[in-house]
Write a protein that holds these residues in place. Structure first.
Motif, mmCIF file in Angstrom:
data_model
loop_
_atom_site.group_PDB
_atom_site.id
_atom_site.type_symbol
_atom_site.label_atom_id
_atom_site.label_comp_id
_atom_site.label_asym_id
_atom_site.label_seq_id
_atom_site.Cartn_x
_atom_site.Cartn_y
_atom_site.Cartn_z
ATOM 1 N N VAL D 166 -3.784 4.813 -8.914
ATOM 2 C CA VAL D 166 -4.708 4.505 -7.828
ATOM 3 C C VAL D 166 -4.389 3.128 -7.248
ATOM 4 O O VAL D 166 -4.202 2.969 -6.030
ATOM 5 C CB VAL D 166 -6.170 4.553 -8.325
ATOM 6 N N LYS D 169 -1.007 3.044 -5.514
ATOM 7 C CA LYS D 169 -0.996 3.630 -4.177
ATOM 8 C C LYS D 169 -1.710 2.715 -3.190
ATOM 9 O O LYS D 169 -1.291 2.594 -2.045
ATOM 10 C CB LYS D 169 -1.673 5.005 -4.201
ATOM 11 N N LEU D 170 -2.791 2.087 -3.633
ATOM 12 C CA LEU D 170 -3.495 1.180 -2.722
ATOM 13 C C LEU D 170 -2.567 0.062 -2.253
ATOM 14 O O LEU D 170 -2.709 -0.457 -1.161
ATOM 15 C CB LEU D 170 -4.730 0.566 -3.384
ATOM 16 N N LYS D 171 -1.615 -0.305 -3.108
ATOM 17 C CA LYS D 171 -0.698 -1.388 -2.735
ATOM 18 C C LYS D 171 0.522 -0.881 -1.977
ATOM 19 O O LYS D 171 1.410 -1.640 -1.660
ATOM 20 C CB LYS D 171 -0.224 -2.116 -3.995
ATOM 21 N N GLU D 172 0.552 0.404 -1.735
ATOM 22 C CA GLU D 172 1.669 1.024 -1.008
ATOM 23 C C GLU D 172 3.003 0.759 -1.700
ATOM 24 O O GLU D 172 4.015 0.477 -1.057
ATOM 25 C CB GLU D 172 1.716 0.569 0.467
ATOM 26 N N ASN D 173 2.993 0.834 -3.031
ATOM 27 C CA ASN D 173 4.248 0.706 -3.767
ATOM 28 C C ASN D 173 5.062 1.983 -3.646
ATOM 29 O O ASN D 173 4.502 3.072 -3.549
ATOM 30 C CB ASN D 173 3.970 0.498 -5.256
ATOM 31 N N GLU D 174 6.354 1.811 -3.722
ATOM 32 C CA GLU D 174 7.201 2.989 -3.892
ATOM 33 C C GLU D 174 7.015 3.414 -5.347
ATOM 34 O O GLU D 174 7.114 2.588 -6.260
ATOM 35 C CB GLU D 174 8.662 2.625 -3.639
ATOM 36 N N CYS D 175 6.720 4.677 -5.564
ATOM 37 C CA CYS D 175 6.516 5.151 -6.932
ATOM 38 C C CYS D 175 7.831 5.010 -7.698
ATOM 39 O O CYS D 175 8.882 5.409 -7.203
ATOM 40 C CB CYS D 175 6.080 6.609 -6.890
#
Ligand SMILES: Cc1cc2nc3c(=O)[nH]c(=O)nc-3n(C[C@H](O)[C@H](O)[C@H](O)COP(=O)(O)OP(=O)(O)OC[C@H]3O[C@@H](n4cnc5c(N)ncnc54)[C@H](O)[C@@H]3O)c2cc1C
Ligand code: SF4
Ligand code: SF4
Ligand code: SF4
Lengths: 283, 434, 339, 249
Positions: D166, D169-175
């Motif tokens: 969560v 994703k909020l930080k817009e990281n590349e998984c």
């Protein structure tokens, strides 16, 4: 909806800004519940309907929804009954008269008082469910001639947890109120009914053509109360229930209270049995 | 002069980990004078077994939060050697910068937060907030910047994140490096100069005690060896890191959950003072100037001066960091991925100078890239024998003092080594027993 | 209207031109193989040929973390943070992402219109670009082609050696003012082909969801799902949020902040006392998909999923919304055949 | 709670990185000291205290002496906060719990193994009541400040109970899975602001598992990424050996 026609923000309200309202009185109901009397700025009326709720803000703890417990017929202030269960409610319980809390609302549909006019009101409250129902009860008491019979069934876990004892004593004395109480487990002093709330229902004599049931209590209660009322022959659409869900906005945006396609905060919390039947996730 | 002593310092304060000082003298005969390590054994070598090479450093980092970066660096070197992973020059530069950050952080923490209260005769750094606000603020500023170096390059000051075997999973931006450089030059350097002044004025508080011993550290031809080098002893000179077992000789003593070590004498010393004695010729001029001001001379045999050697080293690390950053900026940061394709599976040894001395990791990998055997030799463990030997010499020298004072002196002595007990027991209290 | 020709080697100049009047936001490369929308600093860094960005441009109008108010604990008072319009050019937006914005416009205008969103949305100008679908895109199945220009002010159609530039609104014409381009001679390309499909005829899609409520699909899929919430958090049309107060270390000030939330999370429906409505992951998975294909869709007539493929691509468990819908379609077809 | 709560900081078996992290609040330390009085902290100061408002305790319990000391700390503290993975979960030390302890001791100390008594590494909650937890290895500073301000305000700190994904994703990281790495984010409790994935590294599960973790689904993912079932379990056990064994929730 194809082309975007964007609404002018000037026409939109600041949905999330509370008003700072003053607590003028605090009363202990039990060791877990307190009743707060609150006045809005400049003594403005809240303008609510029975069954509606407000969002209370305590900075640092957040916001939480509470049903208005007082009747709109009683002017000048409104009341909230708050059970201590977590972060915000614990902080609230430390408040004293003179302090301020943020208020947003009233929110929700509330009971349709016009539709209830002239009906026999059967009020069924379990535990803290009496807090919101008290608004409806007092409304009916204050406009007594607008309604038929006023039957109150109230159930609580134990006699120590019974709420509004003083007020309920008055209801007992009022010949125009039928007031039944039961507790799941009574103490040695308890002389009244024992047993879950559904045990009160079979004994009631109801005029099915004019009775409306208004129910509020813990989630498990609804299914059984509904069954009991249905077996008495009361149609689903005459049974109104007030639901509880997690809420973060109160204005139909945050999504937490959504049950299937309805938002409890805007289209509820009061639903009739027919509506709930089509909401598979409601009960 | 007393002929009976019973000193027990239970759970020594202001050191990392749990140890007791125990001194016991009856009728003028010194029976015990030693540091007992009571920290629970931790069994890291056993935990490493069967783990993949991705996890080795993550696990060994947890041997010690204070030296976590040092453990990681050493672990990477061992793994890379064992698996035949080449790393880029950029990776080496970034690692060297990280090691400087970690050395700065640890040396400042020890000298100013843990040892300085002794010089100023208070029980902790907290009273200094009121009495010496300038020193505390400068110390906090320096520590912040040292941590910031670690945070920018590796993501976190304790248990770094982005350094992995073969390189880095995330790289700093030139703007971040530039900002570090500016702060190093405009804050750290003046702060260190100020702190050196303050310490110079307290020189009299440093006990005058000497005992010559063997000093072991890394040494390299081209820099003040921290990240890499040969093993070098003041007694016998340089050998390669492949010979680390002969340069440590771990053995078990009953009073310590940490193993002891010895080479040419009954004990040896590692750490900032050992590095100073072996490598002072590799320090930058500014650091040497500070050494002169603080009375630290080549061939110094006073273990209490270890704290001073740490401050001197900090000056070097700060200035060398600026040079490394300059080099990185001139080369430009290349967006490269860590090299994690093993070319062989075997045994590898890593030796690095961490703030408390030389740290060794040795791993053997099986063909699936899993650890089959592991060994870690920790600086504090290497110093324990030397600490006991110091105690045995110092106690008879100070018998004319009250027992409380002796105990305090011994605490100061142990603290001067900046012992890291969690590390040493990866597997301290002072007890004087009558 | 005639289109103009923008050659590949003039794209950087074009971006520079756009920057003259307003800030420009456009896709940039991030990490090993991802893209994000960011404010353009160096026109060179803009990437127009990209599969999809991690977050959609939703993040500008409904930020992942959004302060609703700043409070003062000493005085028990609050102030509202300033709401600034995003007066900017959004360059390189794909059709499905703008469709998602239009859906959000609806959510924040109907019922209780929300000033926070609407205020930020002011002034935005959209320059779209067509895209080449990868194995996850399926916007074609929900009626959004790769060259769907709905809502855009300017649209760039991928053609040989560059882009055919179409100005679609007055604001769009203004944007191009002062940047000379030759007229584009060919015909505008049709929507590109999608590999990925929902197998249901256009217009019939919503019917499927009148039937799928009790399907085994939900528990089947939920068995592999970790309940991590990723699928909601990267969805361009998800708009649920949580609100929390954060107090700073001085314990005198703080902010009330909303952040994106996910109905796949266990705590989403948890009330005081620990009761969790929708405790079951299968129910949560159904709720998520019904939010995309039924609940609001029944009101507006369109799917709320715009076919961007983000949820499928980002699900570490490999759960595919297309697969879920196709299974439902299959069951629906079977049940109708049986009748 | 008193206006200026008296606090103590204690440590058991661990790497002391959490304690170090208390000293790493350089920017906030002076603010923190405005609100509390530190009365006991072995690593940083001399002196002991008989009574405390809040005890922050790091480290796992792994010797008989630890058990005695934690009872004493509990007795003298009004609020007890477990700090860091070791105190909350048993930490990385609990990895040794998976193998028979005798075997492990033998390997490290050989014939001298009986010199040093040791227990399985336990979280504090296995022995005493713990009021609040600050998770992470090392303890998450963000969470420390949250718990700290909550306690100073006299409110219950809220614990995140959702996956690291969560925050990631909020930080817009590349998984990181996109890079072929293995990540425990989907079942690990958030609150760290997805610190490791933000720096391109996998989540190693140091904050413990979420409530009702989907372990089978997680194992399935790991196996799909090429691990054997045994390796997948081992990955999950790194910080969660006790939780997986049911010692802690
Ligand atoms: C329409 C409605 C009317 C209510 N009326 C009353 C009432 O009259 N009296 C009363 O005592 N309680 C009432 N409640 C329940 C009350 O809102 C919760 O007890 C309260 O939110 C608990 O907050 P907390 O911070 O103390 O608890 P915590 O458990 O610490 O909750 C943390 C946060 O979770 C959210 N949350 C938790 N439980 C609920 C919940 N049930 N509903 C919505 N959000 C929740 C809140 O945002 C809260 O801030 C009502 C709830 C609803 C939905
Ligand atoms: S992203 Fe996948 S695993 Fe995570 S909640 Fe969504 S469907 Fe489940
Ligand atoms: S549901 Fe999935 S495919 Fe549809 S819009 Fe959301 S993220 Fe994209
Ligand atoms: S990197 Fe890890 S935590 Fe982040 S989204 Fe991917 S799986 Fe989740």
């Amino acid at each position: 909806m194809t082309e975007h026609k964007l609404m002018d923000p000037a026409g939109a309200r600041d949905l999330y800004l509370p008003e700072m309202a003053e607590i003028v009185a605090v009363k202990d109901l039990t060791d877990q519940e307190k009743l707060y009397e609150i006045v809005l700025p400049e003594g403005r009326e809240l303008g609510h309907k029975p069954g509606q709720f407000v969002a209370v803000s305590m900075f640092g703890a957040g916001e939480a929804p509470f049903s208005v417990s007082s009747s709109p017929t009683r002017l000048g202030s409104f009341e909230l009954g708050v059970r201590k269960v977590g972060m915000l409610t614990e902080m609230m319980h430390r408040l004293v008269p003179g302090e301020k809390v943020g208020i947003r609302g009233p929110f929700g549909n509330g009971f349709d008082m016009e539709a209830l006019r002239g009906k026999d009101l059967l009020i069924i409250a379990g535990g803290i469910g009496l807090v919101p129902m008290r608004s409806l009860i007092n409304y009916a008491i204050d406009r007594r001639d607008d309604f038929g019979r006023l039957i109150i069934c109230y159930g609580s876990h134990s006699d120590a947890e019974l709420l509004f004892n003083d007020e309920r004593k008055l209801w007992d004395q009022d010949p125009r109120i039928e007031h039944h109480v039961t507790v799941d487990v009574g103490s040695d002093e308890w002389t009244g009914n024992t047993g879950v709330i559904t045990t009160l229902i079979p004994r009631l004599e109801l005029d099915l053509s004019r009775t409306v049931a208004c129910v509020c209590g813990p989630p498990v209660m609804y299914r059984y109360v509904q069954l009991a009322l249905r077996s008495k022959g009361l149609p689903e659409k005459e049974i109104f229930m007030s639901l509880e869900r997690r809420m973060k906005c109160g204005v139909g945006k945050c999504g937490h209270c959504q049950i299937n396609n309805t938002f409890v905060c805007t289209e509820g919390p009061v639903y009739n049995g027919l509506e709930l039947k089509s909401l598979q996730e409601a009960l | 002069m007393s002929t009976n002593l019973d000193i027990k310092v239970h759970h020594l304060t202001r050191v990392e980990g749990h140890g007791n000082i125990v001194v016991n003298m009856t009728d003028g005969v010194l029976e015990k004078a030693r540091l007992e390590i009571v920290e629970a054994p931790r069994y890291f070598e056993a935990m490493l077994k069967g783990r993949s090479f991705h996890e080795a450093a993550i696990i060994t980092s947890r041997i010690c939060g204070i030296c976590s970066l040092g453990h990681q660096m050493t672990s990477f070197k061992a793994t890379e050697q064992a698996l035949g992973l080449e790393v880029s020059e950029q990776t080496v530069l970034l690692r060297k910068l990280l090691v400087h950050g970690a050395t700065l952080q640890s040396n400042i923490l020890h000298a100013l937060f843990l040892a300085a209260p002794d010089f100023l005769k208070v029980g902790s750094v907290f009273p200094l907030v009121a009495s010496h606000p300038d020193v505390v603020k400068a110390a906090l500023r320096m520590k912040r910047l040292a941590n910031e170096i670690a945070e920018v390059i590796s993501g976190r000051a304790v248990h770094p994140i982005s350094c992995v075997p073969g390189g880095f999973t995330a790289l700093p931006t030139p703007a971040q490096l530039l900002s570090l450089k500016e702060k190093l030059e405009n804050q750290m350097v003046p702060d260190l100069a100020f702190v050196a002044e303050v310490l110079a004025s307290l020189a009299a508080e440093i006990p005058a005690f000497t005992r010559e011993t063997e000093y072991i550290s890394l040494r390299s031809d081209d820099d003040y060896a921290l990240y890499d080098g040969d093993i070098c002893s003041t007694d016998t000179g340089r050998v390669s890191d492949a010979e680390y077992l002969g340069m440590t000789n771990e053995f078990i003593v009953p009073h310590s959950t940490s193993k002891h070590c010895k080479v040419n004498r009954s004990s040896y010393m590692v750490g900032a003072l050992a590095r100073w004695n072996n490598n002072h010729d590799r320090l930058c001029p500014a650091a040497l100037a500070v050494a002169g001001k603080l009375g630290l001379e080549p061939g110094c045999y006073n273990p209490f001066m270890n704290t001073i050697a740490q401050v001197v080293e900090a000056v070097h690390c700060a200035l060398d960091s600026v040079e490394i950053i300059d080099e990185l900026l001139t080369r430009g940061i290349v967006d490269e991925q860590p090299n994690q394709e093993p070319t062989r599976f075997g045994t590898g040894i890593g030796a690095t100078e961490v703030p408390r001395g030389i740290l060794y990791h040795e791993y053997t990998y099986d063909r699936q890239g899993r650890i089959a055997a592991a060994n870690c030799v920790i600086p504090t463990g290497q110093n324990l024998g030397n600490i006991d030997d110091d105690m045995r010499q110092i106690v008879p020298e100070v018998l004319d003092r009250p027992e409380k004072e002796i105990a305090h002196l011994l605490e100061m002595l142990v603290r001067a080594y900046d012992p890291c007990i969690s590390c040493s027991v990866h597997m301290l209290d002072v007890k004087f027993v009558k | 209207m005639t289109a103009m020709m923008l050659d590949n080697d003039r794209v950087v100049d074009f971006v520079t031109h756009l920057q003259e009047n307003k800030p420009v936001y456009a896709p940039h490369a991030k990490g090993r193989s991802s893209f994000v929308f960011d404010q353009v600093e160096k026109p060179d860094d803009v990437v127009l040929d990209y599969p999809r960005t991690l977050h959609s441009i939703k993040k500008f109008f409904l930020p992942p973390q959004d302060d609703l108010l700043d409070f003062n604990l000493v005085e028990n008072s609050f102030t509202e943070p300033e709401l600034k319009p995003f007066d900017a050019v959004f360059l390189g937006v794909h059709s499905y992402d703008l469709h998602a914005v239009m859906r959000l416009d609806y959510v924040y205008s109907q019922g209780n219109p929300e000033r926070n969103y609407l205020a930020r949305r002011q002034g935005a100008v959209f320059v779209g670009v067509s895209f080449t679908p990868d194995k996850h895109h399926f916007s074609g199945s929900v009626g959004i082609g790769t060259n769907d220009t709905t809502g855009f002010d300017v649209f760039l159609h991928i053609v040989d050696d560059g882009y055919a530039v179409e100005a679609l609104t007055e604001a769009g014409t203004d944007l191009l003012q002062g940047f000379d381009m030759p007229v584009y001679e060919g015909a505008l390309p049709a929507s590109a082909h999608f590999e990925q499909h929902i197998y249901v005829p256009q217009g019939k899609l919503l019917d499927v969801f009148d039937h799928g409520y009790h399907s085994v699909v939900w528990s089947d899929e939920a068995a592999h799902c970790t309940g991590c919430g990723t699928c909601n958090l990267i969805c361009p049309t998800c708009s649920c949020f949580n609100v929390e107060d954060h107090v700073d270390v001085t314990v005198t000030h703080g902010t009330r902040t909303r952040s994106w939330d996910s109905c796949m999370l266990r705590g989403f429906g948890e009330v005081a006392g620990g009761e969790v409505f929708r405790e079951n992951l299968a129910d949560r998975q159904r709720h998520r998909v019904y939010r995309k294909f039924k609940y609001i869709s029944d009101e507006t007539g369109e799917p709320w999923c715009v076919g961007c493929g983000r949820c499928t691509m980002n699900c570490t468990a490999g759960i595919s919304i297309v697969n879920i819908v196709n299974r439902l379609v299959n069951e629906y077809d079977k049940s109708r055949a049986a009748v | 709670m008193a206006l200026k709560p008296r606090i103590g900081i204690f440590d058991f078996t661990g790497c002391e990185g959490c304690e170090l992290n208390h000293l790493n609040f350089e920017d906030q330390l002076l603010d923190i000291l405005e609100h509390v009085e530190i009365v006991e902290w072995r690593e940083a100061m001399d002196g002991r205290a008989d009574e405390l408002d809040i005890a922050f305790v790091e480290g796992s319990l792994s010797t008989p002496d630890c058990i005695e000391r934690i009872h004493e700390i509990r007795r003298k503290s009004k609020v007890l906060v477990a700090v860091g993975a070791c105190a909350v979960l048993g930490g990385i030390n609990a990895m040794k719990n998976i193998r028979p302890i005798e075997e492990v001791r033998e390997e490290v100390y050989g014939k001298d193994k009986y010199l040093f008594p040791t227990l399985p590494a336990l979280p504090l909650s296995a022995v005493v009541e713990v009021d609040h937890s600050i998770r992470g290895c090392p303890m998450t500073q963000l969470e420390f400040l949250k718990v700290f301000t909550s306690l100073v305000m006299g409110k219950q700190p809220v614990q995140e109970d959702y996956a690291v994904c969560v925050e990631c994703k909020l930080k817009e990281n590349e998984c990181v899975v996109e890079k072929g790495m293995i990540c425990l984010g989907p079942v690990t409790r958030a609150g760290c602001d997805a610190h490791c994935p933000t720096f391109g590294q996998m989540c190693i599960g140091c904050r413990g598992l979420v409530t009702d973790p989907r372990l089978e689904a997680m194992e399935e993912i790991l196996v799909a990424q090429g691990l054997s079932m045994d390796e997948a379990r081992k990955k999950l056990q790194m910080f969660n050996a006790n939780q997986l064994e049911g010692v802690t929730s």
